[in-house]
Design an enzyme around this catalytic site. Structure first.
Site, PDB file in Angstrom:
ATOM      1  CG  HIS A 194      -1.690   1.240   1.445  1.00 18.89           C
ATOM      2  ND1 HIS A 194      -3.026   1.342   1.115  1.00 18.89           N
ATOM      3  CD2 HIS A 194      -1.336   2.455   1.943  1.00 18.89           C
ATOM      4  CE1 HIS A 194      -3.455   2.567   1.400  1.00 18.89           C
ATOM      5  NE2 HIS A 194      -2.446   3.254   1.920  1.00 18.89           N
ATOM      6  CD  GLU A 195       2.148   3.690   3.684  1.00 21.62           C
ATOM      7  OE1 GLU A 195       2.589   4.747   3.204  1.00 21.62           O
ATOM      8  OE2 GLU A 195       1.074   3.641   4.302  1.00 21.62           O
ATOM      9  CG  HIS A 222       0.247   6.196  -0.872  1.00 21.56           C
ATOM     10  ND1 HIS A 222      -0.906   6.729  -1.416  1.00 21.56           N
ATOM     11  CD2 HIS A 222      -0.105   5.703   0.357  1.00 21.56           C
ATOM     12  CE1 HIS A 222      -1.907   6.575  -0.557  1.00 21.56           C
ATOM     13  NE2 HIS A 222      -1.451   5.947   0.512  1.00 21.56           N
ATOM     14  CD  GLU A 253      -4.817   6.588   2.110  1.00 24.79           C
ATOM     15  OE1 GLU A 253      -4.480   5.382   2.083  1.00 24.79           O
ATOM     16  OE2 GLU A 253      -4.061   7.479   2.517  1.00 24.79           O
TER      17      GLU A 253
END
Length: 298
Positions: free
Chosen positions: A139-140, A143, A203
């Site tokens: 997820h990070e 980004h 997100e």
């Protein structure tokens, strides 16, 4: 006078948008407008990361530190492979991966533009295993790959161009200097990549991409559902504090979306056979053969 102000605003808008580029986000195919250059974002990011690490305390737990580095590197390798195979080799070269576990009880992790990743020790009791940690790091990393930081900076620039940026642009000499000044305006307003608030759309996109990145790296994406259930409990009822998913969708919506995305993620999933597993299987075969021989002798 009103006409002059209108013309000036139009000129500013033209310069701002002329300096930008349109980009396609990997995996999702979404189009995004970016008004700041990769060089500017990476310079700001590296500076902040260096300052952060000067005050951060690295974890003294060697096993957990090794796990964070191992999981992070597997994800980084998978992401770079994907980018290289899909005509984005130039973007892959922009990442200089680094993985650190720091002493902090908060349930948090972040990835700076450029691939600087930090995991807080407080996150590990919630992840519990490597596959769930991969979901978070995926997820990070998403980004960073989706350039959400640059996108958020661009949105702030658009919102501010009629006021403070107007003066900056009118006093600037040459279009080339404008973009730098715009980025400086954002930086001076206290931009911090490690606590940058992303939109709910960002997100959700990071959830989607991160799920696939984890699968590409050989981690079972199915664990995402139970991880997010634990995350919901940890941040909502056990006293953990987290700013990791700012402006995030509700837990229920996030989990529902992940369940819908799992079939796609599973098409990328190929379990990784480790040397330990191979050795274990070999030993089992040898043991079985030995037992069979003993039985025949009897």
């Amino acid at each position: 006078m009103k006409k002059i102000k209108f013309i000036l605003a139009a000129v500013v808008a033209a310069i701002v948008f002329a300096c930008g580029t349109t980009r396609t986000v990997p995996i999702t195919g979404r189009k995004q407008d970016i008004l700041v250059s990769d060089e500017q974002v990476l310079a700001l990011s590296n500076q902040e990361y260096t300052n952060y690490m000067k005050s951060a305390k690295l974890s003294t737990n060697s096993a957990n530190t090794a796990m964070v580095k191992r999981v992070g590197q597997r994800l980084a390798t998978a992401v770079e492979k994907y980018l290289n195979e899909h005509g984005m080799a130039a973007e892959a070269k922009q990442f200089s991966w680094e993985f650190n576990l720091v002493q902090d009880k908060n349930v948090n992790a972040f990835c700076m533009p450029g691939g600087k990743i930090v995991v807080y020790e407080g996150l590990l009791p919630v992840t519990k295993d490597e596959a769930s940690l991969a979901i978070v790091l995926g997820h990070e990393i998403a980004h960073a790959v989706a350039k959400h930081s640059a996108e958020q900076m661009s949105k702030q620039i658009k919102n501010q161009y009629g006021t403070q940026i107007l003066g900056e642009v009118l006093n600037a000499v040459g279009v080339g200097a404008n973009t730098t000044q715009l980025a400086q305006v954002i930086a001076q307003k206290g931009l911090q990549f490690r606590s940058l608030k992303y939109s709910r759309d960002n997100e959700s996109e990071a959830d989607h991409m991160g799920l696939i990145f984890a699968a590409m790296a050989g981690y079972d994406p199915n664990v995402a559902v139970t991880f997010w259930q634990r995350m919901s409990q940890a941040t909502g009822s056990t006293g953990y504090e987290s700013d990791m998913f700012s402006d995030h969708p509700s837990d229920a919506k996030r989990i529902a979306a992940i369940k819908q995305e799992l079939p796609e993620a599973l098409t990328y999933y190929k379990p990784v056979t480790t040397s330990t597993t191979k050795k274990s299987n070999t030993n089992k075969k040898k043991t079985t053969t030995k037992r069979t021989t003993t039985t025949r002798r009897k």
